[in-house]
Design a protein around this motif. Structure first.
Motif, PDB file in Angstrom:
ATOM      1  N   PRO A 129       1.547 -17.594  29.840  1.00  0.00           N
ATOM      2  CA  PRO A 129       0.564 -18.456  29.163  1.00  0.00           C
ATOM      3  C   PRO A 129      -0.379 -19.128  30.154  1.00  0.00           C
ATOM      4  O   PRO A 129      -0.058 -19.305  31.325  1.00  0.00           O
ATOM      5  CB  PRO A 129       1.430 -19.486  28.442  1.00  0.00           C
ATOM      6  N   THR A 130      -1.547 -19.507  29.651  1.00  0.00           N
ATOM      7  CA  THR A 130      -2.481 -20.310  30.431  1.00  0.00           C
ATOM      8  C   THR A 130      -1.970 -21.740  30.485  1.00  0.00           C
ATOM      9  O   THR A 130      -1.527 -22.278  29.473  1.00  0.00           O
ATOM     10  CB  THR A 130      -3.875 -20.265  29.771  1.00  0.00           C
ATOM     11  N   PRO A 131      -1.986 -22.387  31.647  1.00  0.00           N
ATOM     12  CA  PRO A 131      -1.511 -23.779  31.718  1.00  0.00           C
ATOM     13  C   PRO A 131      -2.192 -24.661  30.680  1.00  0.00           C
ATOM     14  O   PRO A 131      -3.411 -24.667  30.546  1.00  0.00           O
ATOM     15  CB  PRO A 131      -1.902 -24.192  33.145  1.00  0.00           C
ATOM     16  N   GLY A 132      -1.373 -25.400  29.923  1.00  0.00           N
ATOM     17  CA  GLY A 132      -1.903 -26.287  28.897  1.00  0.00           C
ATOM     18  C   GLY A 132      -2.149 -25.626  27.559  1.00  0.00           C
ATOM     19  O   GLY A 132      -2.552 -26.296  26.600  1.00  0.00           O
ATOM     20  N   ARG A 133      -1.921 -24.304  27.467  1.00  0.00           N
ATOM     21  CA  ARG A 133      -2.150 -23.597  26.202  1.00  0.00           C
ATOM     22  C   ARG A 133      -1.172 -22.436  26.103  1.00  0.00           C
ATOM     23  O   ARG A 133      -1.272 -21.471  26.849  1.00  0.00           O
ATOM     24  CB  ARG A 133      -3.598 -23.096  26.122  1.00  0.00           C
ATOM     25  N   ASP A 134      -0.233 -22.525  25.161  1.00  0.00           N
ATOM     26  CA  ASP A 134       0.763 -21.464  25.002  1.00  0.00           C
ATOM     27  C   ASP A 134       0.231 -20.272  24.213  1.00  0.00           C
ATOM     28  O   ASP A 134       0.663 -19.137  24.421  1.00  0.00           O
ATOM     29  CB  ASP A 134       2.010 -22.011  24.305  1.00  0.00           C
ATOM     30  N   VAL A 135      -0.685 -20.519  23.267  1.00  0.00           N
ATOM     31  CA  VAL A 135      -1.228 -19.428  22.449  1.00  0.00           C
ATOM     32  C   VAL A 135      -2.265 -18.664  23.270  1.00  0.00           C
ATOM     33  O   VAL A 135      -3.203 -19.255  23.816  1.00  0.00           O
ATOM     34  CB  VAL A 135      -1.865 -19.975  21.154  1.00  0.00           C
ATOM     35  N   ARG A 136      -2.100 -17.348  23.357  1.00  0.00           N
ATOM     36  CA  ARG A 136      -3.015 -16.527  24.140  1.00  0.00           C
ATOM     37  C   ARG A 136      -4.297 -16.252  23.366  1.00  0.00           C
ATOM     38  O   ARG A 136      -4.327 -16.333  22.133  1.00  0.00           O
ATOM     39  CB  ARG A 136      -2.373 -15.200  24.519  1.00  0.00           C
ATOM     40  N   ILE A 137      -5.350 -15.906  24.112  1.00  0.00           N
ATOM     41  CA  ILE A 137      -6.631 -15.531  23.505  1.00  0.00           C
ATOM     42  C   ILE A 137      -6.932 -14.074  23.862  1.00  0.00           C
ATOM     43  O   ILE A 137      -6.959 -13.717  25.043  1.00  0.00           O
ATOM     44  CB  ILE A 137      -7.772 -16.443  23.991  1.00  0.00           C
ATOM     45  N   MET A 138      -7.137 -13.264  22.847  1.00  0.00           N
ATOM     46  CA  MET A 138      -7.504 -11.856  23.015  1.00  0.00           C
ATOM     47  C   MET A 138      -8.966 -11.698  22.634  1.00  0.00           C
ATOM     48  O   MET A 138      -9.420 -12.275  21.643  1.00  0.00           O
ATOM     49  CB  MET A 138      -6.619 -10.963  22.129  1.00  0.00           C
ATOM     50  N   VAL A 139      -9.719 -10.919  23.405  1.00  0.00           N
ATOM     51  CA  VAL A 139     -11.149 -10.740  23.144  1.00  0.00           C
ATOM     52  C   VAL A 139     -11.458  -9.253  23.076  1.00  0.00           C
ATOM     53  O   VAL A 139     -11.095  -8.481  23.967  1.00  0.00           O
ATOM     54  CB  VAL A 139     -12.016 -11.398  24.235  1.00  0.00           C
ATOM     55  N   THR A 140     -12.158  -8.842  22.007  1.00  0.00           N
ATOM     56  CA  THR A 140     -12.582  -7.456  21.843  1.00  0.00           C
ATOM     57  C   THR A 140     -13.812  -7.189  22.705  1.00  0.00           C
ATOM     58  O   THR A 140     -14.780  -7.939  22.666  1.00  0.00           O
ATOM     59  CB  THR A 140     -12.918  -7.176  20.367  1.00  0.00           C
ATOM     60  N   MET A 141     -13.763  -6.108  23.471  1.00  0.00           N
ATOM     61  CA  MET A 141     -14.841  -5.795  24.399  1.00  0.00           C
ATOM     62  C   MET A 141     -16.012  -5.096  23.705  1.00  0.00           C
ATOM     63  O   MET A 141     -15.810  -4.113  22.980  1.00  0.00           O
ATOM     64  CB  MET A 141     -14.333  -4.882  25.514  1.00  0.00           C
ATOM     65  N   PRO A 142     -17.238  -5.564  23.939  1.00  0.00           N
ATOM     66  CA  PRO A 142     -18.418  -4.818  23.506  1.00  0.00           C
ATOM     67  C   PRO A 142     -18.699  -3.696  24.502  1.00  0.00           C
ATOM     68  O   PRO A 142     -18.149  -3.680  25.613  1.00  0.00           O
ATOM     69  CB  PRO A 142     -19.522  -5.877  23.547  1.00  0.00           C
ATOM     70  N   THR A 143     -19.559  -2.771  24.121  1.00  0.00           N
ATOM     71  CA  THR A 143     -19.916  -1.664  25.019  1.00  0.00           C
ATOM     72  C   THR A 143     -20.449  -2.183  26.352  1.00  0.00           C
ATOM     73  O   THR A 143     -20.182  -1.604  27.410  1.00  0.00           O
ATOM     74  CB  THR A 143     -20.965  -0.765  24.344  1.00  0.00           C
ATOM     75  N   GLU A 144     -21.175  -3.308  26.321  1.00  0.00           N
ATOM     76  CA  GLU A 144     -21.789  -3.843  27.543  1.00  0.00           C
ATOM     77  C   GLU A 144     -20.748  -4.191  28.608  1.00  0.00           C
ATOM     78  O   GLU A 144     -21.081  -4.252  29.802  1.00  0.00           O
ATOM     79  CB  GLU A 144     -22.602  -5.108  27.212  1.00  0.00           C
TER      80      GLU A 144
END
Length: 631
Positions: A129-144
């Motif tokens: 986990p990121t310090p201070g935040r247990d819930v992860r963040i997933m990001v969908t990649m654009p073609t760029e």
């Protein structure tokens, strides 16, 4: 007192019977538990205990336990048998009975172990986990992201924990470049990030449509009174040697180069448009690559439209791209869904508007025609258009539209089709998926199984991964169909044969399949089942979508994003403002972490509790009653 004793006895009897069922169910499935990976052996047993418990309506028992000041079993998911045993022990004490500890073979997951297992499984799937935040963040990649290193770097710096690559888009070379940019950014930022790749799966979509007419509309901007504010800007360039417009243009037209060379600033071009209306374009500027003309009246242009200039003579407009076609559908309309992929078309009507031939459109997977039945529901374009299958023929299906706005909805090519009532026999893995698996096995940490519908689908992916040899990415089940939701426990027990697995709640298709009004209920059930199995959940689809796309979130989606903390990971889709969306989501999740963990409220010190002025407080101590103001 007598009533209380009776309530204790009733609760004790009912809970004892429930516990016996829970233990018996787990023993019946002992052979299946033997196939579970050691990492998930205790978790699988806890899942079976939870399923056995939830086969009963516990509401009367919950009220009885709450009245006795005991746990109402509402937070039992991750340690269900231990919770039941704890309540039984207290009930025995209240009933003046001796509590006998469960035998060793009924060893169960206690509260701390349940939390630890879920945490360990989440770390294994999604990274630390990121310090201070247990819930992860997933990001969908654009073609760029394949060509822009700085975008990937900035996303990682803002708080991205997982990079999601959708194999339905782009190609292996672009995916490789995205991953290379991520690895470089990891070294620069000093943070790790998991690579998650989605198999495209058997997405059922509408087929092509016959192209519309090649016509462009030139329209100036007007104020509410119809007065022209800004003329339409038209870029004229040489046919066969076109130059891009140096600034945004409303319309781009190709004309003969010899004619174009004779135009001068201040001249006028006359024409008769497709509606037989006379129009005049004013030449505003002439450049080396072409010239700008301005129109103050709405004009419809088609290929071959004749342009007249006083000195240069006549010229004709070159080819224009055909307009995107669409089928307009209203409640009560008929639509023919065809097996072939010949271009579809709108309905054909007579001069009075009466339909002679209904609109038709193909579908990308004609094999579904073998599984549909009259009376089944069908939905198009993420639920914007709905209907019922009325008549099934070998080469076509007749659909009666039942759901659309009264003024109608446009159905276009390549839009999703959902058949939630039909027992479709589609393989979860397409030929493209199998081809993509070799790349995924070499580069990804997690592979997401789209449209996971059954335990057989999960086992098929496991078999193909094993046949490739080498490293095997962890499998995440994307729950986006009614069948997938209904078969989730069975699929989880199959996925848990591996050392690591997860679940994604793909709320887009899932809402269409289960009904929008049921989505909140369905996603809650998925969260409960997965917590009982200590399997991490990814909360996906339309999270902060307006913010990512236009830069300003709606109030409702901020609340929705805050609810995402109930999962172990929240996924954002691509958009021009995705960096801002990651930053906002990071802030929301950090704030919510102090208030709630899963379903349990965390009673941190409440700042609002300090805001009441001292003089507004009422001291109920009798010694101070004389100081109270009179009513």
């Amino acid at each position: 007192m007598q009533q209380k004793d009776s309530d204790i006895e009733d609760a004790l009897r009912e809970l004892t019977a429930l516990r016996a069922d829970m233990v018996a169910d787990a023993e019946v499935l002992h052979r299946r538990l033997a196939a579970i990976h050691p990492n998930y052996r205790d978790s699988a047993r806890n899942l079976l205990h939870y399923l056995a418990l939830r086969r009963h309506d516990l509401r009367p028992l919950q009220l009885r336990l709450a009245a006795l000041g005991l746990s109402s079993l509402g937070r039992a998911e991750s340690h269900v048998l231990a919770t039941v045993d704890a309540v039984l022990e207290v009930l025995h004490q209240l009933a003046n009975r001796r509590w006998q500890n469960p035998p060793a073979e009924e060893r169960c997951v206690d509260f701390r172990t349940g939390q630890r297992l879920l945490s360990e499984h989440t770390d294994a799937l999604l990274g630390p986990p990121t310090p201070g935040r247990d819930v992860r963040i997933m990001v969908t990649m654009p073609t760029e992201a394949g060509s822009d290193y700085s975008l990937v770097h900035d996303l990682l710096r803002q708080g991205m924990d997982c990079m999601r690559i959708n194999c339905a888009h782009d190609d292996a070379e672009t995916w490789r470049q995205m991953i290379e940019h991520l690895r470089r950014a990891e070294r620069a930022v000093g943070r790790s990030c998991r690579v998650v790749m989605d198999l495209a799966g058997p997405k059922l979509r509408t087929g092509p449509l016959a192209p519309g007419p090649a016509v462009v509309k030139v329209r100036p901007q007007r104020d509410p009174y119809g007065r022209v504010i800004t003329p339409a800007r038209v870029w004229l360039t040489a046919d066969g040697a076109a130059h891009p417009a140096p600034s945004p243009a409303d319309v781009k037209l190709a004309v003969p180069p010899v004619w174009l060379e004779q135009l001068q600033t201040g001249d006028r071009v006359q024409l008769t448009d497709a509606r037989n209306s006379r129009r005049i374009f004013a030449i505003a500027d002439v450049t080396e690559g072409g010239c700008w003309v301005e129109a103050t009246k709405t004009t419809y242009l088609i290929p071959g439209t004749e342009l007249h200039h006083e000195h240069a003579g006549n010229a004709h407009i070159g080819d224009l791209p055909p307009r995107e076609s669409a089928i307009r559908l209203r409640p009560g309309d008929s639509l023919i869904l065809t097996r072939d992929t010949k271009p579809g078309r709108p309905a054909i009507t007579d001069s009075a508007g009466k339909v002679l031939t209904p609109a038709s459109i193909g579908c990308t997977i004609p094999a579904v025609f073998d599984d549909v039945r009259a009376g089944d529901s069908i939905w198009f374009d993420d639920g914007k258009i709905g209907g019922v299958l009325e008549n099934i023929e070998p080469q076509q299906v007749f659909v009666r539209i039942t759901h659309a706005r009264p003024r109608g909805e446009n159905l276009r090519a390549d839009k999703g089709i959902n058949l939630p009532d039909s027992p479709l026999r589609l393989s979860a893995l397409t030929a493209k998926d199998l081809a993509d698996l070799s790349f995924i096995a070499r580069h990804a940490d997690v592979v997401q199984l789209s449209f996971a519908n059954s335990a057989e689908d999960v086992a098929l992916l496991q078999q193909h991964q094993a046949s490739l040899g080498g490293r095997q990415p962890a499998i995440t089940l994307k729950i986006e169909t009614r069948r997938g939701f209904e078969n989730l426990p069975d699929m989880l027990l199959t996925a848990m044969r591996a050392p690591c697995c997860g679940v994604m709640i793909a709320r887009g298709d899932l809402a269409v399949e289960c009904g929008f009004e049921r989505l909140a209920e369905v996603q809650e059930e998925i969260l409960w089942i997965c917590e009982a199995a200590h399997v991490p959940v990814i909360w996906a689809t339309q999270v902060l979508e307006t913010l990512a796309k236009v830069g300003m979130p709606s109030r409702a989606e901020i609340t929705d994003a805050a609810m995402g903390h109930r999962a172990e990971c929240v996924m954002l889709n691509k958009g021009p403002h995705m960096l801002t969306a990651v930053r906002v989501l990071d802030d929301i999740l950090r704030r919510m972490q102090a208030h709630q963990a899963k379903k349990q409220a965390m009673l941190r010190e409440l700042r609002l509790a300090h805001t009441l002025p001292p003089e507004a407080s009422v001291n109920t101590n009798r010694s101070n009653r004389k100081d109270l103001p009179e009513a």
